[in-house]
Design a protein around this motif. Structure first.
Motif, PDB file in Angstrom:
ATOM      1  N   THR A   1       0.849  -1.327   0.128  1.00 38.27           N
ATOM      2  CA  THR A   1      -0.049   0.089  -0.079  1.00 38.27           C
ATOM      3  C   THR A   1       0.892   1.387  -0.032  1.00 38.27           C
ATOM      4  N   GLY A   2       1.918   1.251   0.707  1.00 38.80           N
ATOM      5  CA  GLY A   2       2.849   2.404   1.043  1.00 38.80           C
ATOM      6  C   GLY A   2       3.462   2.631  -0.265  1.00 38.80           C
ATOM      7  N   ILE A   3       4.097   1.561  -0.863  1.00 39.43           N
ATOM      8  CA  ILE A   3       4.665   1.698  -2.078  1.00 39.43           C
ATOM      9  C   ILE A   3       3.971   2.122  -3.403  1.00 39.43           C
ATOM     10  N   PHE A   4       2.824   1.585  -3.552  1.00 40.58           N
ATOM     11  CA  PHE A   4       1.883   1.837  -4.318  1.00 40.58           C
ATOM     12  C   PHE A   4       1.397   3.491  -4.324  1.00 40.58           C
ATOM     13  N   CYS A   5       0.950   3.857  -3.133  1.00 37.32           N
ATOM     14  CA  CYS A   5       0.683   5.366  -3.181  1.00 37.32           C
ATOM     15  C   CYS A   5       1.893   6.406  -3.339  1.00 37.32           C
ATOM     16  N   SER A   6       3.124   6.068  -3.142  1.00 29.64           N
ATOM     17  CA  SER A   6       4.178   6.842  -3.201  1.00 29.64           C
ATOM     18  C   SER A   6       4.560   6.764  -4.787  1.00 29.64           C
ATOM     19  N   LEU A   7       4.614   5.498  -5.354  1.00 33.69           N
ATOM     20  CA  LEU A   7       4.846   5.294  -6.758  1.00 33.69           C
ATOM     21  C   LEU A   7       3.668   6.198  -7.731  1.00 33.69           C
ATOM     22  N   LEU A   8       2.552   6.174  -7.244  1.00 36.12           N
ATOM     23  CA  LEU A   8       1.704   6.824  -8.186  1.00 36.12           C
ATOM     24  C   LEU A   8       1.897   8.287  -8.036  1.00 36.12           C
ATOM     25  N   ILE A   9       2.213   8.757  -6.846  1.00 30.76           N
ATOM     26  CA  ILE A   9       2.648  10.260  -6.986  1.00 30.76           C
ATOM     27  C   ILE A   9       3.730  10.688  -7.676  1.00 30.76           C
ATOM     28  N   SER A  10       4.689   9.823  -7.480  1.00 28.00           N
ATOM     29  CA  SER A  10       5.969  10.143  -8.155  1.00 28.00           C
ATOM     30  C   SER A  10       5.698   9.923  -9.780  1.00 28.00           C
ATOM     31  N   LEU A  11       4.861   8.810 -10.270  1.00 29.82           N
ATOM     32  CA  LEU A  11       4.719   8.714 -11.670  1.00 29.82           C
ATOM     33  C   LEU A  11       3.822   9.776 -12.057  1.00 29.82           C
ATOM     34  N   LEU A  12       2.796  10.316 -11.506  1.00 32.09           N
ATOM     35  CA  LEU A  12       2.149  11.450 -12.114  1.00 32.09           C
ATOM     36  C   LEU A  12       2.851  12.582 -11.980  1.00 32.09           C
ATOM     37  N   PHE A  13       3.630  12.993 -11.439  1.00 26.34           N
ATOM     38  CA  PHE A  13       4.512  14.246 -11.344  1.00 26.34           C
ATOM     39  C   PHE A  13       5.844  14.193 -11.876  1.00 26.34           C
TER      40      PHE A  13
END
Length: 237
Positions: free
Chosen positions: A143-155
């Protein structure tokens, strides 16, 4: 029973936040590399699939990291590859726009996702090791990895734009990658006896840190030389 559930939920949320924060910070320099791949294939719109694939692979690495780290030559080889990546980061002309022809291959998405996963395997080792010391529970980690990756990939486009505007960001990222590479190499079981012997010869000197800092300076100097040379050519053109 209610109190026990609340306590477990609190611990789980705490683990998720820790994993999220560490992964987000570690991905700042990683996104410069992954962003190049994503930018090249931006027409595929694979942000969400990439976040899912990288979450699955990183979670798997965290589960297996202790075993992988103990394999002789594993960290040595990955460290050498990371040094090559650091060199490519600081010598790449980020101020020039790249133009790519969109491919219509039906298997291109799969190829790009596999390329992202293979590249990420080399880049995320430092973060994976840190996260594995925090939690070995699959749900909070994923969960932690997915949320941080999603933010990083979006920006990631913002990170790429910053790197193009401020060329020294590439030098910092390359330096971090090179430093992690040397520290990782020094932890390889195959080199353990050599490191111990050097530490015995120079007990008051941290040889690994000296070498790591020296390599960081070398990588930055290479990047600076490449930038000055390329910028001078661009001006004369």
């Amino acid at each position: 029973m209610y109190r026990v559930r609340n306590k477990k939920r609190g611990v789980s949320m705490h683990e998720i936040f820790k994993v999220f924060f560490i992964n987000l910070v570690c991905d700042i320099d990683n996104m410069l590399i992954l962003g190049i791949i994503l930018r090249k294939h931006s027409h595929l719109k694979i942000t969400l699939p990439a976040a899912i694939v990288l979450t699955l692979t990183r979670t798997t690495y965290i589960i297996l990291i202790d075993g992988l780290s103990n394999i002789p030559l594993f960290q040595l080889l990955t460290g050498i590859i990371l040094l090559f990546i650091a060199y490519k980061v600081v010598t790449r002309s980020t101020w020039e726009d790249d133009f790519f022809r969109p491919s219509r291959s039906p298997f291109l998405k799969v190829k790009v996702l596999l390329l992202l996963a293979a590249t990420d395997f080399l880049l995320c080792l430092d973060g994976v090791i840190v996260i594995s010391r925090i939690s070995q529970h699959v749900v909070p980690v994923a969960t932690g990895i997915f949320c941080s990756l999603l933010i990083s990939l979006l920006f990631f486009t913002l990170i790429i734009r910053l790197a193009k505007t401020f060329f020294w960001i590439n030098f910092i990222a390359g330096g971090f990658i090179a430093q992690n590479a040397i520290i990782g190499i020094s932890k390889d079981p195959w080199l353990a006896d050599w490191i111990h012997f050097i530490d015995h010869l120079f007990p008051r000197v941290n040889i690994v840190n000296i070498i790591a800092n020296g390599v960081v300076i070398l990588i930055i100097m290479i990047g600076l030389f490449a930038y000055i040379k390329e910028h001078r050519i661009t001006i004369w053109k």
